[in-house]
Design an enzyme around this catalytic site. Structure first.
Site, PDB file in Angstrom:
ATOM      1  N   ASP A   1       0.826  -1.200   0.000  1.00 35.41           N
ATOM      2  CA  ASP A   1       0.000   0.000   0.000  1.00 35.41           C
ATOM      3  C   ASP A   1       0.869   1.261   0.000  1.00 35.41           C
ATOM      4  OD1 ASP A   1      -2.798   1.098   0.489  1.00 35.41           O
ATOM      5  OD2 ASP A   1      -1.691   2.023   2.128  1.00 35.41           O
TER       6      ASP A   1
ATOM      7  N   GLU B   1      13.178 -15.796  -0.867  1.00 34.47           N
ATOM      8  CA  GLU B   1      13.321 -17.000  -0.017  1.00 34.47           C
ATOM      9  C   GLU B   1      12.059 -17.864  -0.064  1.00 34.47           C
ATOM     10  OE1 GLU B   1      14.253 -16.378   4.160  1.00 34.47           O
ATOM     11  OE2 GLU B   1      15.469 -14.647   3.560  1.00 34.47           O
TER      12      GLU B   1
HETATM   13  C1  GLC Z   1      -4.180   3.181  -0.543  1.00 33.90           C
HETATM   14  C2  GLC Z   1      -5.415   2.334  -0.464  1.00 33.90           C
HETATM   15  C3  GLC Z   1      -6.541   3.190   0.038  1.00 33.90           C
HETATM   16  C4  GLC Z   1      -6.164   3.703   1.407  1.00 33.90           C
HETATM   17  C5  GLC Z   1      -4.834   4.432   1.384  1.00 33.90           C
HETATM   18  C6  GLC Z   1      -4.293   4.656   2.757  1.00 33.90           C
HETATM   19  O1  GLC Z   1      -4.282   4.192  -1.479  1.00 33.90           O
HETATM   20  O2  GLC Z   1      -5.698   1.750  -1.700  1.00 33.90           O
HETATM   21  O3  GLC Z   1      -7.751   2.500   0.091  1.00 33.90           O
HETATM   22  O4  GLC Z   1      -7.162   4.584   1.857  1.00 33.90           O
HETATM   23  O5  GLC Z   1      -3.853   3.703   0.706  1.00 33.90           O
HETATM   24  O6  GLC Z   1      -3.842   3.465   3.309  1.00 33.90           O
END
Ligand code: GLC
Length: 536
Positions: free
Chosen positions: A209, A251
Site C-alpha cells: 500500500d 526465499e
Molecule cells: C491506498 C489504499 C486506500 C487507502 C490508502 C491509505 O491508497 O488503496 O484504500 O485509503 O492507501 O492506506
C-alpha cells in the site's frame, strides 16, 4: 466444485488474472452485515469457476476500520469482524486446492492510532524512544500552535495532529493513521517479520500500500511546488527498503505488487528493477479516458517503460478507491481523477456497460497481468450512497464535496431474489441499490450475454491461449478510431472506438465478441473482438 486448475509456469505472476476481494463487501458468512472470511471460503468455487489465478485481499487485519482496514492495529491478527487467523490459513489452503493463489495487502506507510506502538508513543511523551518510531515534532509559532510544516494530506486537510502534551504527529492520510518513521530500525525489522509471517502462511504475494510514500526527508521541510525531490514522494532511499524485501520474497518464492502512483515513467520503472518489486499497478491505464489515441499511447508508454527493467505490465480498470468502470465510461469525461469526483455526475450506464465489455477484451488481450476488482465481472455501476450512510473518510475530509469511495464498495449481489441479494444477513454495512437484482450472480450465470458470462468465457479462452500471456504486441493497420493489435499465434484483438462500424481484418475464427457483429459482419462502435487471423 470445479476441478483444480492446471499448474501455471513458475512465473505465474507475469500474466496472471488477479481478482481483488474487498472482504467487507464480498460475502457475509455469519449474517452480521459485514463480509468475512467464512463468506469468501464459501464462494471460492465461484472464483475458480470464473477462472482467476490469484486473489488479492485488501487488509483483513485487526483494525478500527476508520479507513476500511488500511488503519492496521495488528498485522498478525485477522479482524474479528472477518474471522480468525486460523480461518485465513484455511482459506489460503482451500484456495490453493482450487489453483488460486492468495495475495495479502501490507500497509507499511502508517498504522492505526490503536496500534500498540502508537499508544505507547502517546503514553511515553516527547523525546521518548517510543515516539521515535513515528514523526513527532514540536509545532511552529510562538506557542507551538502551528503545524510543523505545510504538507497537504492525501485525503485533503492537514497532515498534522496535535496531542495534549503539545507535540504534533504526521499522518499523510487520516489522524487515525499515523505515519511510521522508516529511518527507524524497528520499523524495518518489524515489517520484514510481518512479510515472513504471511509468506510462511502460504501467501504467494504481497500488495504494498502507498508504496512510494514510506521515506520522508528527515528535515520535514515545507512543500515547494516543483521542487525535486519531493519531501515524501518517491525518495531515493525507498529502494533500499524494497531490495531488502525482495530478498525475503525470494526465499519464499513470493511476489510483490506495488501501489505506485507516479507520473514519471522512468521513476516508476525504478521500483521494478530486478532486485526490487516484481510488478506495480498501472494507474496511467486506469485513469485513461475511453479514447483511441489516448488508450494506444497509454499502452505503448506502459510497455516501453517496463521493457528496460524486464518487468511485466499490469492492467487495471478499477479498484476499491476509484469510480466503477461502467459508470466512468458512461460519463462525458471517461477518465479518472480523484480531484474531479463530485456528486451527481450523469452517466449513461448502457453505453458505459458496452464500453466496459469492450475494455475487458482489450485489457485481457494485452501482455502482462490483469487485475479484476470484485463486481467488475458483474458490470456493477458505482452506487449512490445516501449521505447519512457514507463511511469513507475521503468524503468527510473533502468537506463533503467528494462522494468518497463507498460507491464502489457496496456488498455484492449474489442472488436476485434473496434478502440483501444473498450477500448474507439482512442489512449489509452499506446499502445496496434497489435495482440490482439484474446484476446478481445467479441471474448472470443463467444468461449467456451477461457480463459474467463474457468474463468467464474470456478468461477461459485466455487461459487456453499461451499467445495471450506475457510477451509483446504489434499494432496492425486500422481505420481512425479503431485499435487493432496482434499477439503471437495469430491472435488479434480489434476494438472499435470510432463512430462507424469497422471492417475486420481477414480471420479464420472469431473467438469472442463483446457485443454481436452487425449484419454485414462489421464491428459496431464500442465493441471489441478476439480473432484468430488468417495465415498468410
Ligand atoms: C491506498 C489504499 C486506500 C487507502 C490508502 C491509505 O491508497 O488503496 O484504500 O485509503 O492507501 O492506506
Amino acid at each position: 466444485m470445479a476441478a483444480p486448475l492446471p499448474p501455471r509456469t513458475t512465473d505465474w505472476w507475469r500474466d496472471a488474472v488477479i481478482y481483488q476481494v474487498y472482504p467487507r463487501s464480498f460475502a457475509d458468512g455469519d449474517g452480521d452485515g459485514t463480509g468475512d472470511l467464512a463468506g469468501v471460503r464459501a464462494r471460492l468455487p465461484y472464483l475458480a469457476e470464473l477462472g482467476v489465478d490469484a486473489v488479492w485481499f485488501t487488509p483483513w487485519y485487526a483494525s478500527p476500520m476508520v479507513d476500511g482496514g488500511y488503519d492496521v492495529a495488528d498485522y498478525r491478527a485477522v479482524d474479528p469482524a472477518f474471522g480468525t487467523l486460523e480461518e485465513a490459513e484455511k482459506l489460503i489452503a482451500e484456495a490453493a486446492e482450487l489453483g488460486i493463489r492468495v495475495i495479502v495487502d501490507i500497509v507499511p506507510n502508517h498504522v492505526s492510532d490503536q496500534h500498540p506502538w502508537f499508544r505507547a508513543a502517546l503514553a511515553a511523551g516527547p523525546g521518548s524512544p517510543e515516539r521515535a518510531r513515528f514523526h513527532f515534532r514540536p509545532g511552529r509559532g510562538t506557542h507551538g500552535e502551528l503545524p510543523p510544516n505545510d504538507w497537504p494530506s492525501q485525503f485533503a486537510g492537514s497532515t498534522w495532529t496535535r496531542v495534549p502534551d503539545g507535540e504534533w504527529y504526521l499522518h499523510l492520510f487520516t489522524p487515525e493513521q499515523p505515519d511510521l518513521n522508516w529511518a527507524h530500525p524497528d520499523v524495518r525489522r518489524e515489517h520484514e517479520e510481518i512479510l515472513r509471517f504471511w509468506f510462511a502462511r502460504g501467501v504467494a504475494g504481497v500488495r504494498i500500500d502507498s508504496a512510494a510514500l514510506l521515506t520522508k526527508d528527515p528535515e520535514l521541510p515545507d512543500f515547494v511546488e516543483g521542487h525535486d525531490p519531493h519531501p515524501y514522494i518517491d525518495l531515493d532511499e525507498i529502494h533500499d527498503i524494497y531490495r531488502s524485501w525482495r530478498a525475503i520474497a525470494d526465499e519464499y518464492g513470493g511476489v510483490f505488487v506495488g501501489e505506485v502512483w507516479l507520473p514519471d515513467p522512468e521513476r516508476f520503472a525504478r521500483y521494478l528493477r530486478p532486485d526490487e518489486l516484481h510488478t506495480a499497478f498501472n494507474f496511467s491505464f486506469l485513469t485513461c479516458p475511453w479514447e483511441p489515441d489516448r488508450l494506444r499511447r497509454a499502452i505503448d508508454d506502459t510497455l516501453a517503460e517496463h521493457a528496460p527493467v524486464g518487468a511485466p505490465a499490469t492492467w487495471v480498470l478499477c479498484n476499491h478507491d476509484v469510480t466503477r468502470t461502467v459508470t466512468r465510461y458512461g460519463r462525458e469525461d471517461t477518465g479518472f481523477d480523484f480531484a474531479a469526483k463530485r456528486f451527481g455526475i450523469p452517466a449513461d450506464l448502457a453505453l458505459g456497460t458496452r464500453r466496459a465489455r469492450a475494455a475487458a477484451l482489450l485489457t485481457l488481450a494485452l501482455p502482462g497481468s490483469v487485475y479484476l476488482y470484485q463486481g467488475e465481472e458483474l458490470g456493477l455501476p458505482e452506487a449512490d450512497i445516501p449521505l447519512d450512510r457514507i463511511q469513507d473518510p475521503m468524503h468527510f475530509r473533502s468537506g463533503g464535496t467528494d462522494p468518497g469511495r463507498d460507491g464502489c464498495r457496496v456488498p455484492l449481489p449474489w442472488e436476485a431474489e434473496a434478502p440483501a441479494y444473498g450477500f448474507g444477513g439482512a442489512a449489509p454495512w452499506l446499502p445496496q441499490p434497489a435495482d440490482w437484482a439484474g446484476y446478481a450472480v445467479d441471474r448472470q450465470r443463467a444468461d449467456p450475454d451477461s457480463m459474467l458470462s463474457l468474463y468467464r468465457e474470456a478468461l477461459r479462452l485466455r487461459r487456453g491461449e499461451p499467445g495471450f500471456g506475457d510477451g509483446s504486441l504489434t499494432w496492425l493497420p486500422a481505420p481512425a478510431g479503431v485499435l487493432s493489435l496482434a499477439r503471437t499465434d495469430g491472435l488479434v484483438c480489434v476494438v472499435n472506438l470510432s463512430d462507424a462500424p469497422a471492417d475486420l481484418p481477414p480471420y479464420d475464427r472469431l473467438l469472442l465478441t463483446s457485443d454481436p457483429l452487425d449484419a454485414e459482419g462489421r464491428l459496431p462502435r464500442d465493441t471489441a473482438v478476439w480473432l484468430r487471423a488468417t495465415h498468410d
